[in-house]
Write an enzyme that holds these catalytic residues in place. Structure first.
Site, PDB file in Angstrom:
ATOM      1  N   ASP A   1      48.595  42.156 -13.208  1.00 13.09           N
ATOM      2  CA  ASP A   1      49.712  43.094 -13.123  1.00 13.09           C
ATOM      3  C   ASP A   1      50.893  42.474 -12.405  1.00 13.09           C
ATOM      4  OD1 ASP A   1      48.374  46.448 -13.051  1.00 13.09           O
ATOM      5  OD2 ASP A   1      47.917  44.730 -14.313  1.00 13.09           O
ATOM      6  N   ALA A   2      50.585  41.605 -11.425  1.00  8.51           N
ATOM      7  CA  ALA A   2      51.669  40.961 -10.677  1.00  8.51           C
ATOM      8  C   ALA A   2      52.472  40.064 -11.617  1.00  8.51           C
ATOM      9  CB  ALA A   2      51.094  40.159  -9.525  1.00  8.51           C
TER      10      ALA A   2
ATOM     11  N   ASP B   1      54.568  42.255 -13.861  1.00  8.57           N
ATOM     12  CA  ASP B   1      55.738  42.811 -13.170  1.00  8.57           C
ATOM     13  C   ASP B   1      56.833  41.765 -12.990  1.00  8.57           C
ATOM     14  OD1 ASP B   1      53.915  45.158 -11.060  1.00  8.57           O
ATOM     15  OD2 ASP B   1      54.717  45.296 -13.092  1.00  8.57           O
TER      16      ASP B   1
ATOM     17  N   SER C   1      40.460  63.749 -44.538  1.00 13.30           N
ATOM     18  CA  SER C   1      39.794  62.628 -45.203  1.00 13.30           C
ATOM     19  C   SER C   1      39.152  63.159 -46.486  1.00 13.30           C
ATOM     20  CB  SER C   1      38.785  61.975 -44.275  1.00 13.30           C
ATOM     21  OG  SER C   1      37.972  62.938 -43.710  1.00 13.30           O
TER      22      SER C   1
ATOM     23  N   GLU D   1      42.396  57.949 -59.728  1.00 14.71           N
ATOM     24  CA  GLU D   1      43.256  56.852 -59.260  1.00 14.71           C
ATOM     25  C   GLU D   1      42.430  55.999 -58.310  1.00 14.71           C
ATOM     26  OE1 GLU D   1      46.218  58.506 -56.321  1.00 14.71           O
ATOM     27  OE2 GLU D   1      45.093  60.309 -56.749  1.00 14.71           O
TER      28      GLU D   1
ATOM     29  N   LYS E   1      40.989  54.209 -55.052  1.00 13.55           N
ATOM     30  CA  LYS E   1      41.000  54.481 -53.616  1.00 13.55           C
ATOM     31  C   LYS E   1      41.400  53.176 -52.939  1.00 13.55           C
ATOM     32  CE  LYS E   1      38.301  56.594 -49.943  1.00 13.55           C
ATOM     33  NZ  LYS E   1      38.533  55.637 -48.894  1.00 13.55           N
TER      34      LYS E   1
ATOM     35  N   ASP F   1      42.032  50.484 -50.173  1.00 13.59           N
ATOM     36  CA  ASP F   1      41.371  50.191 -48.901  1.00 13.59           C
ATOM     37  C   ASP F   1      42.397  49.674 -47.898  1.00 13.59           C
ATOM     38  OD1 ASP F   1      39.400  49.934 -47.081  1.00 13.59           O
ATOM     39  OD2 ASP F   1      38.397  48.230 -48.023  1.00 13.59           O
TER      40      ASP F   1
ATOM     41  N   ARG G   1      47.359  58.009 -39.068  1.00 13.25           N
ATOM     42  CA  ARG G   1      46.472  59.150 -39.172  1.00 13.25           C
ATOM     43  C   ARG G   1      45.892  59.579 -37.822  1.00 13.25           C
ATOM     44  NH1 ARG G   1      41.901  61.591 -41.842  1.00 13.25           N
ATOM     45  NH2 ARG G   1      40.307  60.920 -40.419  1.00 13.25           N
TER      46      ARG G   1
ATOM     47  N   GLU H   1      49.056  55.000 -48.571  1.00 11.07           N
ATOM     48  CA  GLU H   1      48.260  53.944 -47.956  1.00 11.07           C
ATOM     49  C   GLU H   1      49.092  52.682 -47.753  1.00 11.07           C
ATOM     50  OE1 GLU H   1      45.342  55.295 -47.537  1.00 11.07           O
ATOM     51  OE2 GLU H   1      43.897  53.716 -47.084  1.00 11.07           O
TER      52      GLU H   1
ATOM     53  N   TYR I   1      50.516  58.694 -52.478  1.00  3.17           N
ATOM     54  CA  TYR I   1      49.582  59.432 -53.339  1.00  3.17           C
ATOM     55  C   TYR I   1      49.399  60.895 -52.946  1.00  3.17           C
ATOM     56  CZ  TYR I   1      46.477  57.835 -49.564  1.00  3.17           C
ATOM     57  OH  TYR I   1      45.931  57.557 -48.348  1.00  3.17           O
TER      58      TYR I   1
ATOM     59  N   LYS J   1      41.044  64.153 -58.276  1.00  2.00           N
ATOM     60  CA  LYS J   1      41.701  65.328 -57.698  1.00  2.00           C
ATOM     61  C   LYS J   1      41.901  66.381 -58.794  1.00  2.00           C
ATOM     62  CE  LYS J   1      44.250  62.349 -54.549  1.00  2.00           C
ATOM     63  NZ  LYS J   1      45.505  61.678 -54.208  1.00  2.00           N
TER      64      LYS J   1
ATOM     65  N   LYS K   1      32.727  56.356 -54.571  1.00  2.00           N
ATOM     66  CA  LYS K   1      32.734  55.012 -53.991  1.00  2.00           C
ATOM     67  C   LYS K   1      32.053  53.998 -54.907  1.00  2.00           C
ATOM     68  CE  LYS K   1      34.032  54.563 -50.122  1.00  2.00           C
ATOM     69  NZ  LYS K   1      33.664  55.013 -48.798  1.00  2.00           N
TER      70      LYS K   1
ATOM     71  N   CYS L   1      11.690  55.090 -21.956  1.00  4.74           N
ATOM     72  CA  CYS L   1      13.106  54.728 -22.088  1.00  4.74           C
ATOM     73  C   CYS L   1      13.334  53.347 -21.480  1.00  4.74           C
ATOM     74  CB  CYS L   1      13.956  55.774 -21.380  1.00  4.74           C
ATOM     75  SG  CYS L   1      15.689  55.304 -21.288  1.00  4.74           S
TER      76      CYS L   1
ATOM     77  N   CYS M   1      15.695  53.846 -18.182  1.00  2.85           N
ATOM     78  CA  CYS M   1      15.352  54.523 -16.929  1.00  2.85           C
ATOM     79  C   CYS M   1      13.848  54.676 -16.753  1.00  2.85           C
ATOM     80  CB  CYS M   1      16.028  55.897 -16.853  1.00  2.85           C
ATOM     81  SG  CYS M   1      15.338  57.120 -17.971  1.00  2.85           S
TER      82      CYS M   1
ATOM     83  N   CYS N   1      14.682  59.981 -24.796  1.00  2.00           N
ATOM     84  CA  CYS N   1      14.428  59.806 -23.367  1.00  2.00           C
ATOM     85  C   CYS N   1      14.498  61.173 -22.713  1.00  2.00           C
ATOM     86  CB  CYS N   1      15.494  58.877 -22.797  1.00  2.00           C
ATOM     87  SG  CYS N   1      15.659  58.987 -21.019  1.00  2.00           S
TER      88      CYS N   1
ATOM     89  N   CYS O   1      19.124  59.458 -16.350  1.00  2.65           N
ATOM     90  CA  CYS O   1      19.089  58.225 -17.139  1.00  2.65           C
ATOM     91  C   CYS O   1      20.504  57.644 -17.182  1.00  2.65           C
ATOM     92  CB  CYS O   1      18.599  58.514 -18.561  1.00  2.65           C
ATOM     93  SG  CYS O   1      18.706  57.061 -19.617  1.00  2.65           S
TER      94      CYS O   1
HETATM   95  S1  IVH Z   1      44.071  61.520 -51.119  1.00  2.00           S
HETATM   96  C1  IVH Z   1      43.694  65.393 -48.519  1.00  2.00           C
HETATM   97  N1  IVH Z   1      44.192  59.337 -52.536  1.00  2.00           N
HETATM   98  O1  IVH Z   1      41.046  57.528 -48.241  1.00  2.00           O
HETATM   99  C2  IVH Z   1      43.262  64.051 -48.992  1.00  2.00           C
HETATM  100  N2  IVH Z   1      43.406  59.149 -50.311  1.00  2.00           N
HETATM  101  O2  IVH Z   1      38.522  58.499 -47.259  1.00  2.00           O
HETATM  102  C3  IVH Z   1      44.378  63.093 -49.060  1.00  2.00           C
HETATM  103  N3  IVH Z   1      42.851  56.872 -49.613  1.00  2.00           N
HETATM  104  O3  IVH Z   1      42.352  59.244 -45.489  1.00  2.00           O
HETATM  105  C4  IVH Z   1      43.907  61.755 -49.408  1.00  2.00           C
HETATM  106  N4  IVH Z   1      43.398  55.893 -51.501  1.00  2.00           N
HETATM  107  O4  IVH Z   1      43.542  57.092 -46.260  1.00  2.00           O
HETATM  108  C5  IVH Z   1      43.864  59.869 -51.353  1.00  2.00           C
HETATM  109  N5  IVH Z   1      44.413  57.475 -53.884  1.00  2.00           N
HETATM  110  C6  IVH Z   1      44.089  58.004 -52.720  1.00  2.00           C
HETATM  111  C7  IVH Z   1      43.605  57.218 -51.647  1.00  2.00           C
HETATM  112  C8  IVH Z   1      43.269  57.833 -50.457  1.00  2.00           C
HETATM  113  C9  IVH Z   1      42.951  55.709 -50.268  1.00  2.00           C
HETATM  114  C10 IVH Z   1      42.349  57.004 -48.246  1.00  2.00           C
HETATM  115  C11 IVH Z   1      43.134  57.899 -47.325  1.00  2.00           C
HETATM  116  C12 IVH Z   1      42.153  58.915 -46.814  1.00  2.00           C
HETATM  117  C13 IVH Z   1      40.858  58.213 -47.037  1.00  2.00           C
HETATM  118  C14 IVH Z   1      39.705  59.174 -47.153  1.00  2.00           C
END
Ligand code: IVH
Length: 709
Positions: free
Chosen positions: A43-44, A47, A92, A126, A128, A130, A149, A184, A236, A300, A324, A429, A432, A447, A453
């Site tokens: 910290d010094a 600072d 999510s 559509e 997903k 990553d 988020r 995203e 999206y 959706k 998935k 355990c 403990c 436990c 514990c």
């Molecule tokens: S729709 C109310 N569409 O996946 C829901 N999410 O596992 C709104 N994600 O938090 C999300 N691609 O970060 C939506 N085409 C897509 C997406 C998507 C990636 C992510 C998003 C969400 C997470 C949920």
């Protein structure tokens, strides 16, 4: 480094360079301290650098940088990003892993909406992406805020950084006055590899995968660093809006495109499960050719009117699901099995593996679930892996799906060392020494040490300060471990957190004088603790770490009880075994016997209860407002639905009634206020008539609930 007095002789050019260097060094130090929990300077030292920065800025005010630490007054006391409460929660998605799961999703949607099998139901699909989700708020067409988020409710303000992403328009034409766009942030594969090359050339640690690289790049305190990183954004979804965007998901996405956002080109629609599965297979085949990572397909409901009716469960929409892609698999050696003791005393076996790359992530640990799983049995005592047990020294198959903790799926017995022995699960355990017992029907051995514990106590504390609980800046897992073992300034239970500053006053050495701490960091911690003396009821309930009471159950309980006193009174007066007082708990939608038992038991355990009581004296618990907006005619009324409803399903009717503050029960009693009777109503309607309870038709109910049929 030049001394303070050299500042007088700095040229403008030297000063500018120096400010840049200081901004970089201080930002890095902040980050090491806050984000990585690994302070890189004292910290010094910090600072001294900060003072030098200010002194140069005073001499050359025009050179003051936007990212200067002296500008960060608006940020929380402990630095880092300011918090943003999302106008609408960022949700999510629930997951599907098979065709059957997707069929189940479609059936639930139809059932909820009361649509018969012939009615058209259009679904969009559509990829997903990553990456990490971001919410962008535009007011009168101007980007005013960008937030991560976070826990869905509160995120981090990363506006300056988001402004540097080329896919994010700073200004939009013809937008509603309030427009929140969600999407995203991601990094392409080639940009990721190039960035890692630069990282290693500069002696920095490379990122594990494009998602981490995108997250690390967006969450930079210095926006100039974010700007130097190649980030992209796909829009999206949306949050708060002052005017609807369109009538369907498809048209809304087109609108986002017109506003100037990038939307994913692999968007399509389907009318039935076969078409959806075709699109899934199509995207799965395209996956390897895409420039960015995707980990599944999102489906959706296209009609936004349907989406509005379907609404949300506690954290996920009913109108969408993520299908998935199959998990990634790899093989390695199991070097050891370690037992971790969790906050509820559960003994969890963890596999220590010879590190192996599983789909781009290095995995060195995996969960082994419980002792039955190791022995080759499932929760019902049936054989799994054809009864093959798992032993130290085995060659094992690891799989990893998305974010979930890697698992050991199988073992190759042909490679088993001849001298290997079955793994013997500990009966006491390891932390403990108390007996570790398995309750009847429970697959977990626990436990029995309770708060004596140390492992349970420390895990409870970590949970207490975690993100969805008290979320105290500067008090993370590492600091909890440190204070827990500190003989002079210990934190052994939650209430100790709130007496820390007072105790520190009489202590030598003071926290500020200890290694790893300084005046600023100690004061920041005390300030952060002080700020959390006021806490919402749902966070407090969740923070108590009661078994079976997660984040969303805590919300339900808080909503029902509204005040701490009401919650505490009910749990104190209820007897441990199900009795009359349980009625109130069980009447809460989402609370069942198991949770009710856990709640009541924890309030009856002397040590736990005393610890809660000590904690409460330090807190102001915020009351939960039961109803936002105008009070409806249905508030506090008890309703019974009977017969067949034509327009809504029972589930939708119940959700609608509850959203208006009513309670829905299954039996007619003198306490029932209204009965809604559809065709075919039988004994319930007769009983209601006898009791003189008002009976409504479905149309009358729809009118009362403000729904147009
Ligand atoms: S729709 C109310 N569409 O996946 C829901 N999410 O596992 C709104 N994600 O938090 C999300 N691609 O970060 C939506 N085409 C897509 C997406 C998507 C990636 C992510 C998003 C969400 C997470 C949920």
């Amino acid at each position: 480094m030049p001394s303070e007095k050299d500042i007088a002789s700095l040229t403008k050019q030297e000063a500018s360079k120096e400010l840049e260097r200081l901004a970089r060094a201080l930002t890095q130090a902040n980050q090491d301290y806050h984000a990585k929990d690994a302070p890189s300077m004292s910290d010094a030292q910090y600072d001294t650098l900060k003072r030098r920065n200010t002194a140069i800025e005073i001499r050359f005010p025009a050179l003051k940088r936007r990212d200067s630490v002296s500008n960060q007054i608006g940020a929380p006391a402990t630095g880092g990003f300011a918090k943003v409460v999302h106008a609408e929660r960022m949700m999510s998605l629930s997951n599907a892993f098979s065709r059957e799961d997707v069929v189940g999703f479609l059936e639930n949607v139809r059932k909820y909406l009361n649509l018969d099998a012939r009615a058209e139901l259009l679904i969009t699909s559509e990829p997903k992406i990553d990456g990490l989700s971001l919410s962008l708020r535009y007011e009168h067409g101007l980007l005013v805020q960008a937030a991560t988020r976070g826990d869905g409710e509160t995120g981090e303000n990363v506006t300056e950084n988001a402004r540097t992403i080329k896919d994010i328009p700073l200004q939009i034409e013809n937008a509603p006055d309030v427009l929140e766009i969600r999407g995203e942030v991601y990094m392409t594969h080639s940009d990721f590899f190039a960035l890692n090359q630069r990282q290693s050339d500069a002696g920095e640690k490379p990122f594990a995968n494009p998602r981490n690289a995108a997250a690390g790049s967006l969450r930079q305190l210095d926006a100039a660093i974010t700007k130097s990183r190649p980030l992209n954004f796909f829009a999206y979804a949306w949050g708060a809006l002052s005017a609807p965007l369109a009538q369907s998901q498809t048209l809304a996405i087109q609108k986002l495109k017109q506003f100037g956002f990038s939307t994913n080109p692999l968007f399509s629609t389907a009318g039935n499960i076969d078409e959806l599965m075709d699109q899934y297979r199509n995207l799965e085949a395209l996956r390897a050719t895409l420039a960015y990572d995707i980990d599944g397909v999102v489906y959706k409901v296209d009609d936004l009117g349907y989406q509005a009716r379907l609404g949300f469960r506690s954290t996920t929409p009913r109108w969408a699901i993520a299908h998935k892609f199959p998990a990634e698999i790899a093989y390695t050696y199991l070097e050891d099995i370690e037992i971790q003791v969790g906050r509820t005393g559960a003994l969890s076996p963890v596999a220590r593996l010879k590190p192996v790359n599983v789909g781009g992530v290095v995995v060195a640990n995996a969960t082994l679930h419980n002792e039955d799983y190791i022995a080759g049995l499932d929760a019902k005592g049936q054989q799994i892996r054809q009864g093959r047990d798992i032993r130290i020294g085995d060659w094992v198959e690891i799989y990893r799906a998305g974010d979930v903790i890697p698992k050991i799926r199988d073992v190759d017995i042909s490679k088993r060392p001849t001298n290997s022995q079955p793994y013997i699960f500990p009966q006491t355990c390891p932390e403990c020494g108390s007996d570790a017992l398995r309750e009847e029907g429970d697959s977990v051995r626990r436990c029995t040490g309770g708060l004596i514990c140390p492992a349970q106590a420390v895990e409870k504390l970590k949970h207490f300060v975690s993100r969805s609980a008290f979320d105290i800046d500067g008090l993370g897992n590492k600091q909890i471990e440190m204070f827990f073992h500190d003989p002079d300034l210990p934190i052994k239970e939650p209430s100790d957190i709130f007496t820390l500053e007072a105790r520190d006053k009489n202590n030598t050495p003071k926290l500020a004088n200890r290694s790893g701490w300084g005046k600023t960091s100690a004061q920041n911690l005390f300030t952060a603790i002080e700020a959390k003396r006021k806490i919402s009821l749902n966070r407090l309930i969740f923070a108590l770490g009661i078994r079976h009471v997660g984040d969303s159950s805590a919300r339900l309980l808080a909503k029902h009880f509204s005040t701490w006193d009401a919650f505490e009174k009910t749990l104190t007066s209820a007897s441990i075994n199900e009795g009359k007082e349980w009625e109130e708990l069980l009447s809460i939608d989402g609370v069942g016997g198991v949770m009710a038992h856990a709640l009541v038991t924890s309030f009856h355990q002397k040590a736990t209860r005393a610890s809660i009581d000590r904690l409460i004296t330090h807190l102001t618990v915020e009351t939960v407002l039961k109803l936002a907006g105008p009070v409806s005619a249905l508030a506090k009324k008890t309703l019974v639905f009977t017969g067949t409803l034509q327009f809504m399903s029972r589930a939708e009717a119940k959700a609608k009634a509850e959203s208006l503050g009513a309670k829905v029960t299954g039996t007619v009693s003198p306490r029932t206020d209204l009965v809604i009777a559809g065709p075919g109503a039988g004994s319930k309607a007769t009983k209601a008539a006898k009791l003189g309870i008002k009976i409504l038709t479905e149309d009358e109910w729809l009118e009362l609930a403000g729904v147009s049929s």
